[in-house]
Scaffold this motif. Structure first.
Motif, PDB file in Angstrom:
ATOM      1  N   ALA A  46       0.806  -1.228   0.000  1.00  0.00           N
ATOM      2  CA  ALA A  46       0.000   0.000   0.000  1.00  0.00           C
ATOM      3  C   ALA A  46       0.836   1.272   0.000  1.00  0.00           C
ATOM      4  O   ALA A  46       0.294   2.361   0.055  1.00  0.00           O
ATOM      5  CB  ALA A  46      -0.940  -0.003   1.208  1.00  0.00           C
ATOM      6  N   THR A  81      -3.410  -3.755   0.610  1.00  0.00           N
ATOM      7  CA  THR A  81      -3.411  -2.853  -0.547  1.00  0.00           C
ATOM      8  C   THR A  81      -3.905  -1.451  -0.172  1.00  0.00           C
ATOM      9  O   THR A  81      -4.450  -1.234   0.911  1.00  0.00           O
ATOM     10  CB  THR A  81      -4.329  -3.402  -1.658  1.00  0.00           C
ATOM     11  OG1 THR A  81      -5.677  -3.282  -1.220  1.00  0.00           O
ATOM     12  CG2 THR A  81      -4.037  -4.841  -1.962  1.00  0.00           C
ATOM     13  N   GLY A  82      -3.703  -0.533  -1.077  1.00  0.00           N
ATOM     14  CA  GLY A  82      -4.185   0.836  -0.869  1.00  0.00           C
ATOM     15  C   GLY A  82      -4.861   1.313  -2.133  1.00  0.00           C
ATOM     16  O   GLY A  82      -5.266   0.512  -2.972  1.00  0.00           O
ATOM     17  N   ARG A  83      -4.932   2.616  -2.307  1.00  0.00           N
ATOM     18  CA  ARG A  83      -5.503   3.159  -3.540  1.00  0.00           C
ATOM     19  C   ARG A  83      -4.605   2.760  -4.712  1.00  0.00           C
ATOM     20  O   ARG A  83      -3.411   2.544  -4.544  1.00  0.00           O
ATOM     21  CB  ARG A  83      -5.579   4.686  -3.434  1.00  0.00           C
ATOM     22  CG  ARG A  83      -6.669   5.142  -2.474  1.00  0.00           C
ATOM     23  CD  ARG A  83      -6.670   6.647  -2.342  1.00  0.00           C
ATOM     24  NE  ARG A  83      -7.033   7.290  -3.612  1.00  0.00           N
ATOM     25  CZ  ARG A  83      -6.185   8.043  -4.307  1.00  0.00           C
ATOM     26  NH1 ARG A  83      -4.982   8.250  -3.900  1.00  0.00           N
ATOM     27  NH2 ARG A  83      -6.593   8.596  -5.437  1.00  0.00           N
ATOM     28  N   LYS A 115      -4.288   0.054  -6.274  1.00  0.00           N
ATOM     29  CA  LYS A 115      -3.646  -1.263  -6.205  1.00  0.00           C
ATOM     30  C   LYS A 115      -4.470  -2.344  -6.886  1.00  0.00           C
ATOM     31  O   LYS A 115      -4.165  -3.514  -6.768  1.00  0.00           O
ATOM     32  CB  LYS A 115      -3.390  -1.650  -4.731  1.00  0.00           C
ATOM     33  CG  LYS A 115      -2.573  -0.640  -3.971  1.00  0.00           C
ATOM     34  CD  LYS A 115      -1.119  -0.626  -4.415  1.00  0.00           C
ATOM     35  CE  LYS A 115      -0.400   0.543  -3.762  1.00  0.00           C
ATOM     36  NZ  LYS A 115       1.036   0.405  -3.695  1.00  0.00           N
ATOM     37  N   ARG A 116      -5.540  -1.921  -7.587  1.00  0.00           N
ATOM     38  CA  ARG A 116      -6.404  -2.923  -8.211  1.00  0.00           C
ATOM     39  C   ARG A 116      -5.655  -3.824  -9.177  1.00  0.00           C
ATOM     40  O   ARG A 116      -5.972  -4.999  -9.340  1.00  0.00           O
ATOM     41  CB  ARG A 116      -7.571  -2.234  -8.940  1.00  0.00           C
ATOM     42  CG  ARG A 116      -8.670  -1.762  -8.007  1.00  0.00           C
ATOM     43  CD  ARG A 116      -9.377  -2.923  -7.325  1.00  0.00           C
ATOM     44  NE  ARG A 116     -10.103  -3.743  -8.278  1.00  0.00           N
ATOM     45  CZ  ARG A 116     -11.320  -3.498  -8.701  1.00  0.00           C
ATOM     46  NH1 ARG A 116     -11.962  -2.460  -8.225  1.00  0.00           N
ATOM     47  NH2 ARG A 116     -11.901  -4.285  -9.575  1.00  0.00           N
ATOM     48  N   TYR A 171      -7.259  -9.925  -0.252  1.00  0.00           N
ATOM     49  CA  TYR A 171      -6.841  -8.526  -0.381  1.00  0.00           C
ATOM     50  C   TYR A 171      -7.516  -7.701   0.707  1.00  0.00           C
ATOM     51  O   TYR A 171      -8.732  -7.734   0.855  1.00  0.00           O
ATOM     52  CB  TYR A 171      -7.216  -7.994  -1.767  1.00  0.00           C
ATOM     53  CG  TYR A 171      -6.526  -8.783  -2.855  1.00  0.00           C
ATOM     54  CD1 TYR A 171      -5.260  -8.440  -3.283  1.00  0.00           C
ATOM     55  CD2 TYR A 171      -7.135  -9.917  -3.411  1.00  0.00           C
ATOM     56  CE1 TYR A 171      -4.607  -9.187  -4.246  1.00  0.00           C
ATOM     57  CE2 TYR A 171      -6.495 -10.663  -4.374  1.00  0.00           C
ATOM     58  CZ  TYR A 171      -5.232 -10.301  -4.789  1.00  0.00           C
ATOM     59  OH  TYR A 171      -4.582 -11.046  -5.742  1.00  0.00           O
ATOM     60  N   ARG A 208      -7.752  -3.817   2.356  1.00  0.00           N
ATOM     61  CA  ARG A 208      -7.444  -2.411   2.085  1.00  0.00           C
ATOM     62  C   ARG A 208      -6.923  -1.736   3.355  1.00  0.00           C
ATOM     63  O   ARG A 208      -7.588  -1.778   4.396  1.00  0.00           O
ATOM     64  CB  ARG A 208      -8.749  -1.786   1.618  1.00  0.00           C
ATOM     65  CG  ARG A 208      -8.702  -0.560   0.800  1.00  0.00           C
ATOM     66  CD  ARG A 208      -8.105  -0.710  -0.547  1.00  0.00           C
ATOM     67  NE  ARG A 208      -8.194   0.597  -1.176  1.00  0.00           N
ATOM     68  CZ  ARG A 208      -9.004   0.890  -2.180  1.00  0.00           C
ATOM     69  NH1 ARG A 208      -9.737   0.004  -2.730  1.00  0.00           N
ATOM     70  NH2 ARG A 208      -9.063   2.101  -2.661  1.00  0.00           N
TER      71      ARG A 208
END
Ligand code: G1P
Length: 288
Positions: free
Chosen positions: A12, A57-59, A61-62, A102, A104
């Motif tokens: 992230a 994950t973060g923004r 990270k899709r 996953y 966030r």
């Protein structure tokens, strides 16, 4: 001995050192020749016996989720064109017994906070943490080597390496004492100034930890660089549990750094089965 089945990949971070390349996609997706960094990390964990992969994950990270997911359109297209070798590359990224989860991380509060986000997924099991931007070229993989130490000693294990004495401010630094064949950690400090560093032995992105570390991560005050640091929780864990510093054999590339990333690209390019030989000739022409 409790088997290590779960591995946490904190992905992230903002990757500021690679902007603008990391503006819309994570630094863990940067390729070394033809595979993204995160795939090398995952392959190392799977080879070490991990079957449950937990990505924090973060923004933006899709694309990591997409990378480890089935790509129906691409696979159909490759099959239609009879490009079976490419199809294998795309389909065989993960063995069928491996699952991905996953989670966030709501805000980038530091590595310790990222690892804490995995608590519900890890439960009470001992687990591994792999930082994908520390790419380690080793056979067997660095995490496999550390597993051997874990199963032999029953202790927490941190991957370490001798680092440049001027760069202690970039690492968790450990102080060790030797008992029989292993080095046990007495003390660990996050990113000390070179004048305050207890040694030049730095932690390099590989950890095998007891779930007890989550208790210490909870309510941990912010540490170095104003972040919630995994190292600070490990220092507290050290008051209760033994911990081995393991200097793996292999070569580490700091792919969080431009020069380290370029070095890894050259090293992996030179030994790549398809382009290695031509790449060597090309480099020779370029630098002569
Ligand atoms: C993190 C850890 C540090 C460790 C390093 C290894 O730092 O906090 O203890 O030595 O990874 O790469 P970062 O590189 O995220 O600043």
């Amino acid at each position: 001995m409790q088997p290590i089945r779960k591995c946490v990949f904190p992905v992230a971070g903002m990757g500021t050192r690679f902007l603008p390349a990391t503006k819309a996609s994570p630094k863990e997706m940067l390729p070394i020749v033809d595979k993204p960094l995160i795939q090398y990390a995952v392959e190392e964990a799977v080879a070490a016996g991990c079957t449950e992969l937990v990505f924090i994950t973060g923004r933006n990270k899709r694309c990591i989720e997409d990378h480890f997911d089935k790509a129906y359109e691409l696979e159909t297209e490759l099959a239609y064109r009879n490009q079976n070798k490419l199809l294998d590359f795309v389909q065989d990224i993960l063995p069928p017994n491996v699952t991905c989860l996953y989670i966030r991380q709501p805000s980038a509060l530091g590595l310790g906070h990222a690892v804490l986000c995995s608590r519900a997924a890890i439960g009470k099991e001992n687990f591994a943490v792999v930082l994908a931007d520390d790419l380690i070229d080793a056979q067997p993989g660095a995490l496999s080597q550390m597993m051997e130490v874990y199963y032999r000693t029953g202790c927490n294990v941190l991957g370490v390496e001798n680092i440049d004495p001027q760069e202690t401010g970039a690492y968790g630094i450990v102080e060790i004492t030797r008992e029989d064949t292993d080095d046990y950690i007495q003390n660990i400090i996050e990113k000390p100034h070179p004048d305050d560093a207890p040694s030049h032995l730095g932690v390099v992105g590989r950890y095998i930890l007891s779930a007890r570390v989550f208790d210490f991560l909870t309510n941990l005050p912010r540490g170095a660089e104003g972040e919630i640091q995994l190292t600070d929780a490990i220092a507290r864990l050290l008051t209760e549990q033994k911990m081995v510093a393991y200097a793996f054999s292999g070569t580490r590339y700091d792919c969080g750094d431009k020069l380290g990333y370029l070095e890894a690209t050259v090293a992996y390019g030179l030994k790549h089965p398809l382009v290695g030989e031509d790449f060597r000739k090309l480099l020779q022409q370029m630098v002569c």
